[in-house]
Design a protein around this motif. Structure first.
Motif, PDB file in Angstrom:
ATOM      1  N   LEU A 174      -4.445 -52.130  28.371  1.00 17.60           N
ATOM      2  CA  LEU A 174      -3.767 -51.278  29.346  1.00 17.60           C
ATOM      3  C   LEU A 174      -3.529 -52.074  30.621  1.00 17.60           C
ATOM      4  O   LEU A 174      -4.384 -52.861  31.042  1.00 17.60           O
ATOM      5  N   ARG A 228      -9.268 -44.374  33.240  1.00 17.62           N
ATOM      6  CA  ARG A 228      -8.002 -44.079  32.558  1.00 17.62           C
ATOM      7  C   ARG A 228      -7.970 -44.703  31.174  1.00 17.62           C
ATOM      8  O   ARG A 228      -7.556 -44.086  30.193  1.00 17.62           O
ATOM      9  N   ASN A 270     -10.291 -42.791  28.823  1.00 24.06           N
ATOM     10  CA  ASN A 270      -9.708 -41.505  28.468  1.00 24.06           C
ATOM     11  C   ASN A 270      -8.564 -41.673  27.464  1.00 24.06           C
ATOM     12  O   ASN A 270      -8.474 -40.936  26.477  1.00 24.06           O
ATOM     13  N   GLU A 271      -7.719 -42.683  27.725  1.00 25.37           N
ATOM     14  CA  GLU A 271      -6.555 -42.895  26.867  1.00 25.37           C
ATOM     15  C   GLU A 271      -6.936 -43.303  25.452  1.00 25.37           C
ATOM     16  O   GLU A 271      -6.264 -42.942  24.480  1.00 25.37           O
ATOM     17  N   TYR A 272      -8.044 -44.040  25.324  1.00 28.41           N
ATOM     18  CA  TYR A 272      -8.442 -44.531  24.002  1.00 28.41           C
ATOM     19  C   TYR A 272      -9.714 -43.862  23.492  1.00 28.41           C
ATOM     20  O   TYR A 272     -10.370 -44.384  22.589  1.00 28.41           O
TER      21      TYR A 272
END
Length: 361
Positions: A28, A77, A80-82
């Motif tokens: 990311l 972030r 949370n995203e993964y």
């Protein structure tokens, strides 16, 4: 990882024992806002007055806190995203933002509070991984070669293999078939191009080399840089962002300046590569510079002279954006295990050196 381009934070997930790579996970990029980028750029001048590494003159303490918070937010972030939790992660390798690098004086300063990051994320953090190398007489950079060596062992093709990271500053790691490593900075990467187009056109970088593709090479401008002692001295040294400065605005048109500086990036890499014990047969290009088609075309042209091949990292199943962040994760594991992060052949240190400080949440 937040590098010399100062454009944002790269986050990568890696599973490894510090020797081999078991799995390369997601990636990311969390960009800095334009306002924060300006603060970081201004901090380089403020940092010039630092005489001891712990000093934070002017507004550097406030910038360091903001930078640490941005890293903590980026980690949150990413998790949370993964769909990751703090318990899923053993270590965070934290580079921070280099604002001063004077290897001749044994001084390197990275903004970033490792202990605060550990507290905010709930994950142990390894930080300050350059200082031990410099105490042992090294340049403090580059440190990614340990990871490049591990990557090279998983690739096929001809040897030696050269990894070139074109960030703000470019650096090279040459990996021999017997896994011997030689590494050093090669010269300006994207920094001068970024500074040039921002100065002339008010834009942060030359997207894909579009501006450079409209210009021509000004040989006098190029040779002015290539005559610098850095390229010809036998002792390799690491560079600070301000060691090479952009041309005067009146020296060239926007397009010719961008084209000449793109050519400089390529020629600097091959001029510096003359110091390698053996010329590479495979060149693997990572970092933002691989997206500049003009730089890539110049590299391919120069490599043809030695019958070598040039690849983008993605051509070989790698991720040229995440490689530096992956390297920092790999180094954090090696640090935790007390394994070397640098060698005399990579930074000029007197003996293999581990490093880094562990911060527990």
């Amino acid at each position: 990882m937040s590098g010399t381009s100062m454009d944002g934070i790269d986050i990568a997930h890696l599973r490894s024992d510090g020797e081999t790579i078991a799995e390369r996970g997601p990636f990311l990029f969390a960009p800095y806002s334009p306002d924060f980028r300006k603060k970081l750029a201004a901090s380089l001048d403020t940092a010039k007055s630092i005489e001891e590494r712990s000093q934070r003159p002017g507004d550097l303490a406030d910038i360091e806190k903001e930078l640490t918070d941005l890293h903590a937010n980026a980690v949150a972030r990413f998790m949370n995203e993964y769909d990751l939790k703090a318990d899923d992660i053993d270590l965070i390798g934290f580079h921070g933002q280099t604002v001063l690098h004077r290897p001749g004086a044994g001084m390197t300063v990275q903004l970033g509070d490792g202990q605060a990051l550990a507290s905010k994320t709930g994950v142990p953090v390894i930080y300050d991984m350059r200082a031990a190398d410099m105490i042992a007489g090294g340049e403090g950079a580059p440190l990614a070669p340990a990871y490049h060596g591990a990557l090279a062992r998983g690739l096929g093709g001809e040897w030696p293999v050269a990894f070139v990271n074109i960030g703000g500053i470019s650096n090279i790691t040459c990996v021999a078939k017997d896994s011997g490593l030689v590494a050093f900075d090669t010269g300006p990467g994207n920094t001068l191009i970024d500074q040039w187009v921002e100065m002339k056109a008010g834009i942060p970088f030359d997207q894909g080399g579009a501006i450079a593709s409209e210009g021509g090479v000004l040989r006098d401008l190029l040779d002015h840089y290539l005559k610098a002692e850095f390229f010809h001295a036998e002792k390799r040294r690491s560079l600070d962002r301000n060691d090479f400065l952009p041309p005067d605005p009146s020296a060239a048109s926007l397009e010719d300046g961008a084209r000449s500086l793109a050519r400089l990036t390529a020629e600097a890499i091959f001029t510096s590569a003359a110091h390698l014990p053996e010329q590479p047969k495979q060149w693997i290009i990572c970092g933002g510079g691989r997206q500049n088609i003009v730089i890539m075309n110049d590299l391919e042209e120069l490599a043809e002279k030695t019958s070598a091949s040039v690849f983008r990292a993605e051509d070989l199943g790698l991720n040229g954006d995440s490689m530096e962040a992956e390297a920092w994760a790999f180094l954090a594991i090696r640090s935790r295990k007390g394994l070397p992060l640098s060698w005399p052949e990579t930074t000029g240190c007197r003996e293999p050196v581990s490093g880094g400080i562990l911060a527990e949440p």
